[in-house]
Write a protein that holds these residues in place. Structure first.
Motif, PDB file in Angstrom:
ATOM      1  N   GLY A 177       0.820  -1.212   0.000  1.00  0.00           N
ATOM      2  CA  GLY A 177       0.000   0.000   0.000  1.00  0.00           C
ATOM      3  C   GLY A 177       0.850   1.257   0.000  1.00  0.00           C
ATOM      4  N   TRP A 178       1.845   1.308   0.898  1.00  0.00           N
ATOM      5  CA  TRP A 178       2.694   2.503   0.949  1.00  0.00           C
ATOM      6  C   TRP A 178       3.589   2.622  -0.277  1.00  0.00           C
ATOM      7  CZ3 TRP A 178       2.481   6.818   3.540  1.00  0.00           C
ATOM      8  CH2 TRP A 178       1.719   6.867   4.727  1.00  0.00           C
ATOM      9  N   SER A 179       3.999   1.484  -0.839  1.00  0.00           N
ATOM     10  CA  SER A 179       4.823   1.541  -2.055  1.00  0.00           C
ATOM     11  C   SER A 179       4.039   2.164  -3.197  1.00  0.00           C
ATOM     12  CB  SER A 179       5.293   0.138  -2.454  1.00  0.00           C
ATOM     13  OG  SER A 179       6.092  -0.407  -1.448  1.00  0.00           O
ATOM     14  N   GLU A 180       2.794   1.718  -3.382  1.00  0.00           N
ATOM     15  CA  GLU A 180       1.964   2.274  -4.453  1.00  0.00           C
ATOM     16  C   GLU A 180       1.659   3.753  -4.200  1.00  0.00           C
ATOM     17  OE1 GLU A 180      -1.404  -0.291  -4.449  1.00  0.00           O
ATOM     18  OE2 GLU A 180      -0.416  -1.852  -5.676  1.00  0.00           O
ATOM     19  N   THR A 181       1.448   4.067  -2.893  1.00  0.00           N
ATOM     20  CA  THR A 181       1.168   5.467  -2.553  1.00  0.00           C
ATOM     21  C   THR A 181       2.348   6.361  -2.871  1.00  0.00           C
ATOM     22  OG1 THR A 181      -0.344   4.777  -0.799  1.00  0.00           O
ATOM     23  CG2 THR A 181       0.505   7.019  -0.683  1.00  0.00           C
ATOM     24  N   LEU A 182       3.553   5.895  -2.478  1.00  0.00           N
ATOM     25  CA  LEU A 182       4.759   6.691  -2.718  1.00  0.00           C
ATOM     26  C   LEU A 182       5.091   6.796  -4.203  1.00  0.00           C
ATOM     27  CD1 LEU A 182       6.996   5.436   0.238  1.00  0.00           C
ATOM     28  CD2 LEU A 182       5.835   7.640   0.050  1.00  0.00           C
ATOM     29  N   SER A 201       2.950   6.926  -6.587  1.00  0.00           N
ATOM     30  CA  SER A 201       2.047   7.886  -7.230  1.00  0.00           C
ATOM     31  C   SER A 201       2.525   9.327  -7.069  1.00  0.00           C
ATOM     32  CB  SER A 201       0.637   7.744  -6.649  1.00  0.00           C
ATOM     33  OG  SER A 201       0.627   8.094  -5.273  1.00  0.00           O
ATOM     34  N   TYR A 235       3.500  13.757  -2.459  1.00  0.00           N
ATOM     35  CA  TYR A 235       3.467  13.821  -1.003  1.00  0.00           C
ATOM     36  C   TYR A 235       4.633  14.644  -0.498  1.00  0.00           C
ATOM     37  CZ  TYR A 235      -0.076  10.207  -1.174  1.00  0.00           C
ATOM     38  OH  TYR A 235      -1.220   9.510  -1.422  1.00  0.00           O
ATOM     39  N   GLU A 294       5.339  12.942   4.994  1.00  0.00           N
ATOM     40  CA  GLU A 294       4.529  11.777   4.665  1.00  0.00           C
ATOM     41  C   GLU A 294       5.369  10.684   4.014  1.00  0.00           C
ATOM     42  OE1 GLU A 294       1.501  13.615   2.308  1.00  0.00           O
ATOM     43  OE2 GLU A 294       0.056  13.547   3.955  1.00  0.00           O
ATOM     44  N   THR A 295       6.295  11.146   3.145  1.00  0.00           N
ATOM     45  CA  THR A 295       7.193  10.169   2.500  1.00  0.00           C
ATOM     46  C   THR A 295       8.048   9.468   3.541  1.00  0.00           C
ATOM     47  OG1 THR A 295       7.274  11.532   0.517  1.00  0.00           O
ATOM     48  CG2 THR A 295       8.999   9.877   0.785  1.00  0.00           C
ATOM     49  N   GLY A 314       5.934   6.934   5.417  1.00  0.00           N
ATOM     50  CA  GLY A 314       5.701   5.730   4.613  1.00  0.00           C
ATOM     51  C   GLY A 314       6.925   4.848   4.536  1.00  0.00           C
TER      52      GLY A 314
END
Length: 476
Positions: free
Chosen positions: A263-268, A270, A273, A277-278, A281
């Protein structure tokens, strides 16, 4: 015909043993009876000879007379027995039958009598082939005259009685053997039927039907075998259940960090941030990666222990240093629950062991104590000498404790007292095996609601460091 198998072996062996024993008893019995009867005849004749000799001393004068042989016949004659008077060379001089055949007696009883003893011979009479017993004795009639008196008696009647007794014994033996055969079949069935039942149930277990059970109240070793197989099936079912629970638990344990990492990999990826936040994560990804590594290493350690492939790096070490490092490693986790960690240890206690593996044991024990202890409590980690050859490391908490039912199983592989708290259920199993590799013991004492005490007993060593000073980590 009995088919090949254990039943046949039991019946044949039982019959063989009884038959041999019965045969020996009958042979010994018949020989004893025959000896008794034959000795009785011999004893009666020798007693008669002794009595007749006493009278002979007074009735026959020292001078030779024409009727001397007749007087000998009169004195020594015996009912139902032929008496022969022989010369010392074995020639027949006269007999109680009145016949005086011109022949010489060559049986073994005559030379024995001439030699001074009472001769005895049993055999077949020449001419009639009748079974007879001959008893001979040398007598002194006068100063010059010596004769051999020879009694000849038929043994046909005794032999006939012995034959009848033999036939009766054989009949009794045959009846006994029939009873033995019937009994041996019953005995064989009492053993083979339970074994056939056990074999049938074992075949079902071999096919994976572990719910099958051996029914029947069997006794002795067969009962023990049935109980053992039933117990084995129960243990297999329990082990399978534990394995299934472990797979379910480890799947959950692996899925949770993997989900966070993904989840955090996909978020980062994208983007968009801010640095905070980075950083958050990346911290979660790092933390969950460490958690995954820990789970995998625990499983690998257990696999190595099961296959006896774990190697220890044995060095001389100060146990206090290892315990200090243990507290430092677990301090952050304890601080979150406001749990106070207390170290109680003498200045120096040296043992020979693998510091990394023992640290793994102590970390697991203290981590469990933290996990199951309430907030604002204390955990005591202490080390002390028990004797000149042993020392103990004790982890004591005031947590929820372990029930008596679970205490005996808590060190089993994959077993978890509380599956909701996570974990593989391998920690204590691995710890115990590591301690045993150090020739030590792991003991547990717990009471539900009052806390747990785990004691690791390890052997002491008399060796001391020879270097000027120990390295900073306390190991050689």
């Amino acid at each position: 015909m009995i088919k090949k198998g254990m039943r046949r072996q039991i019946v044949l062996h039982y019959i063989l043993v009884v038959f041999v024993a019965l045969l020996l008893v009958e042979v010994i019995f018949l020989l004893a009876i025959r000896t008794y009867y034959y000795d009785s005849v011999y004893s009666k004749i020798t007693t008669h000879i002794s009595t007749a000799e006493e009278f002979l001393k007074y009735e026959i004068s020292g001078e030779r007379s024409p009727n001397q042989l007749q007087k000998v016949l009169d004195f020594f004659s015996m009912d139902y027995t032929e008496l022969e008077v022989l010369s010392t060379s074995g020639d027949i001089l006269t007999s109680s039958t009145g016949f005086q055949p011109d022949r010489t007696i060559t049986t073994s009883d005559v030379p024995e009598a001439v030699g001074g003893s009472i001769g005895r011979w049993v055999g077949r009479q020449a001419g009639t082939n009748e079974s007879v017993m001959a008893v001979s004795k040398l007598i002194q009639v006068s100063s010059r005259d010596k004769y051999v008196i020879r009694y000849l008696t038929s043994m046909e009647r005794i032999d006939k009685d012995l034959l009848n007794l033999t036939l009766a014994s054989i009949g009794i033996g045959a009846a006994v053997m029939v009873i033995v055969v019937l009994f041996s079949f019953g005995l064989a069935n009492s053993i083979v039927k339970p074994l056939n039942n056990i074999t049938a149930v074992s075949a079902q277990m071999a096919k994976g039907r572990f719910t099958a059970r051996i029914k029947g109240n069997y006794r002795y070793e067969i009962g023990d075998l049935a109980s053992t197989l039933n117990y084995m099936a129960d243990e297999i079912i329990r082990s399978n259940q534990i394995k299934d629970d472990f797979i379910s638990s480890i799947s959950h344990e692996l899925r949770t960090p993997l989900t966070s990492i993904k989840g955090w990999s996909e978020t980062l990826i994208s983007g968009g941030y801010d640095p905070e936040e980075t950083k958050l994560g990346m911290g979660i990804i790092s933390k969950e990666s460490d958690r995954l590594i820990g789970l995998v290493e625990e499983i690998l350690d257990f696999s190595k222990l099961q296959q006896n492939e774990m190697k220890l790096s044995i060095v001389l070490m100060d146990i206090k240093v290892v315990l200090q490092e243990t507290i430092l490693n677990i301090w952050a986790k304890a601080e979150k629950k406001r749990i106070h960690l207390v170290l109680e240890c003498e200045d120096t206690i040296y043992i020979k062991g693998d510091p990394n593996r023992l640290k793994q044991v102590f970390l697991n024990l203290v981590d469990n104590a933290v996990k199951f202890s309430p907030e604002d409590s204390s955990i005591v980690l202490s080390a002390q000498r028990l004797s000149a050859s042993e020392m103990a490391v004790i982890v004591r908490d005031s947590g929820i404790g372990i029930s008596e039912a679970h205490l005996s199983r808590v060190r089993d592989r994959f077993f978890q007292v509380d599956a909701l708290n996570g974990g593989t259920g391998l920690g204590l199993a691995i710890s115990q095996q590591i301690v045993e590799l150090h020739n030590g013991k792991l003991e547990m004492d717990s009471e539900l609601g009052k806390g747990t005490q785990v004691t690791v007993i390890l052997p002491l060593t008399e060796e001391r460091p020879t270097a000027p000073a120990l390295p900073e980590n306390g190991y050689e």
